[in-house]
Design an enzyme around this catalytic site. Structure first.
Site, mmCIF file in Angstrom:
data_model
loop_
_atom_site.group_PDB
_atom_site.id
_atom_site.type_symbol
_atom_site.label_atom_id
_atom_site.label_comp_id
_atom_site.label_asym_id
_atom_site.label_seq_id
_atom_site.Cartn_x
_atom_site.Cartn_y
_atom_site.Cartn_z
ATOM 1 N N HIS A 295 0.867 -1.167 0.000
ATOM 2 C CA HIS A 295 0.000 0.000 0.000
ATOM 3 C C HIS A 295 0.907 1.220 0.000
ATOM 4 O O HIS A 295 1.737 1.388 0.886
ATOM 5 C CB HIS A 295 -0.898 0.015 1.241
ATOM 6 C CG HIS A 295 -1.811 1.200 1.266
ATOM 7 N ND1 HIS A 295 -3.120 1.150 0.837
ATOM 8 C CD2 HIS A 295 -1.594 2.481 1.633
ATOM 9 C CE1 HIS A 295 -3.663 2.342 0.941
ATOM 10 N NE2 HIS A 295 -2.758 3.166 1.430
ATOM 11 N N CYS A 296 0.793 2.047 -0.997
ATOM 12 C CA CYS A 296 1.692 3.189 -1.130
ATOM 13 C C CYS A 296 0.974 4.474 -0.736
ATOM 14 O O CYS A 296 0.061 4.909 -1.451
ATOM 15 C CB CYS A 296 2.184 3.296 -2.569
ATOM 16 S SG CYS A 296 3.404 4.599 -2.772
ATOM 17 N N PRO A 297 1.340 5.095 0.376
ATOM 18 C CA PRO A 297 0.672 6.342 0.760
ATOM 19 C C PRO A 297 1.014 7.490 -0.185
ATOM 20 O O PRO A 297 0.225 8.433 -0.307
ATOM 21 C CB PRO A 297 1.198 6.607 2.174
ATOM 22 C CG PRO A 297 2.407 5.784 2.336
ATOM 23 C CD PRO A 297 2.330 4.662 1.369
#
Lengths: 364, 190
Positions: A168-170
């Site tokens: 999950h890439c913020p």
């Protein structure tokens, strides 16, 4: 006999989808809930590039070549396009099981394992499969009530199972999975090139201009240059390193998730059954392979439930109902089982070249 | 009261046969009403088969619930055809690389106006499933749901109880028309 036409705003499926996503443009755009860092990414890229085009490019286009801003513009547009594609598209979310399907699977599990007395935690549910002569385990997801396909994982931030879950890439405000991994990779690649490009031409600009009017004068005339160089410098270390890491992953057809968990490394572990053994083939499959469409059907119309009006005949799907909130059963609870929450892959993994710098992402 | 399909064939005149044929043809259009009036007995879910990796394939194992409803061979043929469609969609080869590279070169803007190969095959699959439902599954009181509507996890087969059925099972497409017009013929004969 006339059909009563109910003029009512149609409810689209995205409005009732479970999971912690936000949707925009009537379901066309899908992102995670926390978008703050994504806005920061956008701001940094746009801000730095604006400064570059406004100041340095004007001088360099005249002094050196007009191709410089043209090429920069192409890189900028490409990285923005891939960023938006990564952020706005469905990463490959697996829709949750409908109640019938969940009940069917439950029955199958009970048939194999036997019923668990009430109050006791049921054993973790695992199915073994053989892929290319290697045993791969399928885990049961308690939230989505499905057996996750191989390489899929449940993202606890977005509360969805995602196929070929990477991380999950913020920074992009979304999960990176099967459907948007190539966009993500191209984004970080083009961003690296853009960063290097802008950094290099900033240095060239400062050098050229300093020859004429001196170093300090140059900085006074275009103070934005200092800012750009700083941002580019810090971005270089993080993004270029990340690109290198993902190039390594692509060449081996692995995901960040598998790399962190060490699924395919180590003495007693199986070899990666998804790798073709050939770097070129792996790259081609990951970056240029067929792209499955989203199975979420965000823009499908939910059937009207009022009695007295016929449901519109233009139903997009025959199966109507979406999975409602999980029906509590004796054996399942809607909260995540420990095995799902403790797995590290669902937390945003640290970017491999750990930059201690705070929040500097975009370049120039 | 309730005449079997054999009696019906023996006692019908050409005019009635024509209406029977018309009934058979309209049975597809009556399918929707039949689905609403017939009661759903149970659903069977054909799971994915991961033995070839993560590509989309479904198990061809014949579920026991369908034992009395459909011939094993027909079922297996349907699932195998679906599997071959999905394999075609996910085939990694020259054309998919070309599509991928072209899309990359246009910064993926080309997908705004062009359909991907995968989407085209999914449309083919949906037409195939509809055709199979009309020809093979609906006459047997079954309904196949497109896996795309179930997130590509399962093939859902709904098994319906045919309330008009006299209990005798006739093979092929005559079962639907036989039972529905058997009811009509029986009512007319009374």
């Amino acid at each position: 006999m006339s059909v009563m036409v109910v003029r009512k705003k149609v409810t689209r499926k995205w409005e009732k989808l479970p999971g912690r996503n936000t949707f925009c443009c009537d379901g066309r755009v899908m992102m995670a809930r926390q978008k703050g860092i994504f806005y920061l990414t956008l701001f940094l890229i746009l801000g730095t590039c604006t400064l570059f085009f406004a100041f340095e490019c004007r001088y360099l286009a005249v002094q050196l070549s007009p191709a410089i801003p043209v090429f920069a513009a192409m890189l900028f547009l490409f990285s923005m396009a891939t960023l938006l594609r990564t952020s706005f598209s469905d990463p490959g979310v697996i829709p949750r099981a409908l109640p019938d399907e969940a009940a069917f699977i439950e029955m199958e599990i009970e048939a194999t394992n036997g019923a668990v007395p009430q109050g006791q935690r049921p054993p973790p549910r695992i199915k073994n499969f053989q892929i290319n002569n290697q045993i791969v385990k399928l885990k049961y997801c308690y939230t989505c009530k499905i057996f996750r396909p191989p390489r899929a994982s449940h993202c606890s931030i977005c509360d969805n199972c995602v196929e070929r879950f990477d991380h999950h890439c913020p920074w992009v405000g979304n999960c990176v999975g099967k459907r948007n991994y190539r966009y993500f990779y191209l984004f970080i690649l083009s961003l690296s090139l853009l960063t290097i490009y802008v950094f290099a031409f900033n240095i060239v600009y400062v050098a050229l201009k300093s020859l004429k009017i001196g170093f300090l004068e140059t900085l006074k005339e275009t103070p934005g240059t200092v800012l750009e160089v700083l941002i580019c410098f810090f971005t270089l270390w993080s993004v270029v390193g990340l690109t290198g890491f993902h190039t390594f992953l692509v060449a081996l057809n692995q995901t960040t998730n598998e790399d962190i968990k060490g699924s395919w490394t180590g003495k007693n572990r199986v070899q990666n059954p998804y790798s073709h053994g050939n770097i070129v083939k792996n790259c081609c499959e990951v970056l240029c392979g067929p792209l499955p469409p989203s199975v979420l059907d965000r823009r499908g119309i939910l059937p009207l439930e009022e009695s007295g009006s016929r449901p519109p005949s233009t139903q997009e799907t025959s199966s109507s109902l979406l999975p409602q909130s999980p029906v509590p059963t004796d054996h399942l609870s809607s909260s995540e089982m420990p095995e799902d929450t403790s797995t590290p892959e669902e937390m945003p993994p640290p970017e491999p070249p750990e930059p201690p710098q705070e929040g500097t992402e975009a370049e120039k | 009261m309730w005449s079997s399909s054999a009696d019906l064939a023996a006692t019908t005149e050409p005019g009635q046969m024509a209406s029977l044929e018309a009934t058979e043809e309209t049975k597809v259009h009556n399918l929707q009403e039949l689905r609403r009036s017939a009661s759903l007995a149970t659903k069977v879910f054909i799971q994915r088969d991961y033995s070839d990796g993560t590509i989309c394939q479904f198990q061809t194992k014949f579920p026991p619930e369908l034992d009395s409803r459909i011939e094993r061979q027909l079922f297996e043929e349907t699932v195998k055809t679906l599997n071959s469609f999905y394999a075609e969609a996910e085939k990694i080869g020259g054309s998919s690389y070309l599509e991928g590279c072209l899309a990359c070169a246009t910064a993926y803007f080309i997908f705004l106006c062009m359909e991907t190969h995968y989407e085209k095959v999914l449309k083919k699959i949906s037409r195939y499933i509809q055709e199979q439902n009309e020809k093979i599954f609906a006459p047997r009181g079954l309904l196949l749901t497109d896996p795309v509507e179930r997130g590509m996890r399962v093939i859902e087969i709904s098994i319906y109880e045919d309330r008009c059925s006299s209990g005798s099972s006739s093979s092929g497409s005559s079962s639907g028309s036989g039972s529905s017009s058997g009811g009509g013929g029986g009512a007319g004969a009374r």
